[in-house]
Design an enzyme around this catalytic site. Structure first.
Site, PDB file in Angstrom:
ATOM      1  N   CYS A 163      37.712  46.294  63.720  1.00 32.53           N
ATOM      2  CA  CYS A 163      37.576  45.442  65.047  1.00 32.53           C
ATOM      3  C   CYS A 163      37.378  47.584  66.028  1.00 32.53           C
ATOM      4  CB  CYS A 163      39.228  45.716  65.655  1.00 32.53           C
ATOM      5  SG  CYS A 163      40.090  44.535  64.491  1.00 32.53           S
ATOM      6  N   LYS A 334      41.513  40.957  75.581  1.00 31.34           N
ATOM      7  CA  LYS A 334      41.651  40.242  74.961  1.00 31.34           C
ATOM      8  C   LYS A 334      43.068  39.161  75.395  1.00 31.34           C
ATOM      9  CE  LYS A 334      40.949  43.288  71.210  1.00 31.34           C
ATOM     10  NZ  LYS A 334      40.669  44.468  71.480  1.00 31.34           N
ATOM     11  N   HIS A 339      41.287  37.811  70.061  1.00 31.93           N
ATOM     12  CA  HIS A 339      40.444  39.179  69.649  1.00 31.93           C
ATOM     13  C   HIS A 339      39.363  38.753  68.502  1.00 31.93           C
ATOM     14  CE1 HIS A 339      39.645  43.150  67.489  1.00 31.93           C
ATOM     15  NE2 HIS A 339      40.852  43.100  67.017  1.00 31.93           N
ATOM     16  N   PHE A 398      40.990  48.358  61.750  1.00 32.25           N
ATOM     17  CA  PHE A 398      41.986  48.692  60.117  1.00 32.25           C
ATOM     18  C   PHE A 398      41.189  49.136  59.367  1.00 32.25           C
ATOM     19  CE2 PHE A 398      44.188  44.422  59.769  1.00 32.25           C
ATOM     20  CZ  PHE A 398      44.469  44.430  60.521  1.00 32.25           C
TER      21      PHE A 398
END
Length: 411
Positions: A163, A334, A339, A398
């Site tokens: 992301c 968002k 997202h 992540f």
């Protein structure tokens, strides 16, 4: 000598608009782009909502024959790139192509093609999959297609940092220009992972919201938040060295003044306790831009609407800004788009640059229930006029990836 970098073109395809201007107009109005998934039948899956791109005809920008060799992820990137190039007014015949580069990210790449061709392989044998399969699914191919179409012969790359990908792409492009390796960079991110496998994977990870009310689905910083909502789209920026832009009379949206990227080195999906890595990243980015915390008026937060992200990001902002944190406007767009994974940082960079240009902070929509762990000024429900000298855009991915971009007024 560090060179000044400015934004001279924008293109975007998002759940709230099919151009950068339309997406920003919708963001200013607090439009919710989240709705029931239409790309496939969701009856056998828990997650029912997503931020889909609506009523887009990519063939208005991309040749139909070429489109057949592109996954949706590349089609969206090509549309946004075409818009950004047109918006910038760049004439490649007058440019040194070797000093023009492309950095376009994606978190996942051509997922829908992977799914459809895997099904075909099971049915007909794997040697019968499409000859275009590999070039359609590899993550770098959006950058490659764009470079080929516009003749950009400088660095062409694709950072994949989940992301944080879109922000890393823009930051890496910024450094190419600032440090003298390029004069023009086309950069951003693209994603198209609203597919049964993409949604299923995040659902089994317990990362997705599984309710059915679009207005209470992506609710960053709200005490009732329960997971993110998948979005899709692309955001592309044209960055230029300031004197180069001025010499050709380009319009300037904003200055991209600083960038930092680092890693929590903590956990594959959870942020570091207290948002330590993100706090350090914001501090590094402000130092890179030569901007004091007191000069920052707005942060476009990563703000995913997951319990862990929003509380840790709040803690990170407090750590980076100390007593100044309470004076900041901190919203998550968002709440409107969902997202967009590898495209989120790019679309949010566009929103942040336009916020600085227009002295307007977009809202965190759908907010109802306060959370003591998320007690910053999140600009609930209604955007606001606010003089901005500088603003940050955060992206946290992540793997512990953190990226932060700093924008200032263009002129």
């Amino acid at each position: 000598m560090k060179r000044k970098v400015v934004i001279t073109g924008m293109g975007a395809v998002t759940p709230i608009g099919n151009t950068a201007a339309d997406s920003w107009a919708a963001a200013r109005q607090g439009v919710c782009g989240i709705a029931p998934i239409t790309h496939y039948d969701t009856s056998a899956q828990k997650a029912k909502l997503a931020g889909e791109v609506k009523d887009l005809d990519p063939s208005l920008w991309v040749d139909k024959r070429e489109m057949r060799k592109m996954d949706r992820v590349t089609q969206l990137a090509m549309v946004a790139a075409a818009q950004a190039m047109e918006d910038s007014g760049l004439n490649m015949e007058a440019e040194d192509a070797a000093r023009c580069g492309v950095i376009v990210s994606s978190g996942i790449g051509g997922l829908s093609t992977i799914e459809s061709e895997h099904s075909r392989g099971l049915e007909k044998g794997f040697d019968r999959v499409s000859p275009h399969f590999i070039p359609m699914v590899i993550t770098n191919m959006s950058a490659g297609h764009i470079a080929i179409r516009y003749g950009f012969k400088g660095m062409c790359s694709c950072p994949v940092t989940a992301c944080a990908s879109g922000s890393n792409a823009i930051g890496d492009a910024f450094r190419q220009i600032r440090d003298g390796y390029a004069d023009v960079m086309l950069c951003g991110g693209t994603e198209a992972s609203i597919t049964p496998l993409g949604i299923g994977g995040f659902t089994s990870l317990k990362a997705l919201h599984t309710g059915t009310d679009p207005l209470r689905a992506s609710i960053p910083f709200d005490a009732e938040r329960s997971g993110f909502v998948m979005g899709e789209g692309a955001g592309i920026l044209i960055l230029e060295e300031y004197e180069h832009a001025k010499a050709r009379g380009a319009k300037i949206y904003a200055e991209l003044a600083g960038y930092a990227a680092n890693c929590d080195a903590h956990h594959i999906t959870a942020p570091a306790p207290g948002g330590e890595g993100a706090a350090r990243c914001m501090t590094l980015a402000m130092a890179d831009a030569g901007v004091a915390p007191e000069e920052v008026g707005y942060i476009n937060a990563h703000g995913t609407s997951t319990p862990m992200n929003d509380s840790c990001e709040t803690a990170a902002i407090k750590a980076a800004f100390s007593e100044q944190a309470g004076k900041l406007a901190v919203s998550s767009t968002k709440s409107m788009t969902g997202h967009l994974l590898g495209a989120s940082g790019a679309v949010e960079a566009i929103f942040t640059a336009l916020a600085v240009r227009d002295d307007f902070v977009p809202a965190t929509i759908g907010y109802k229930v306060a959370d003591p762990a998320c007690d910053l000024d999140i600009v609930p429900n209604n955007g606001r006029e606010m003089h901005l000298t500088a603003a940050l855009s955060n992206s946290l991915g992540f793997g512990g990836h953190n990226a932060c971009l700093v924008f200032k007024k263009g002129e």
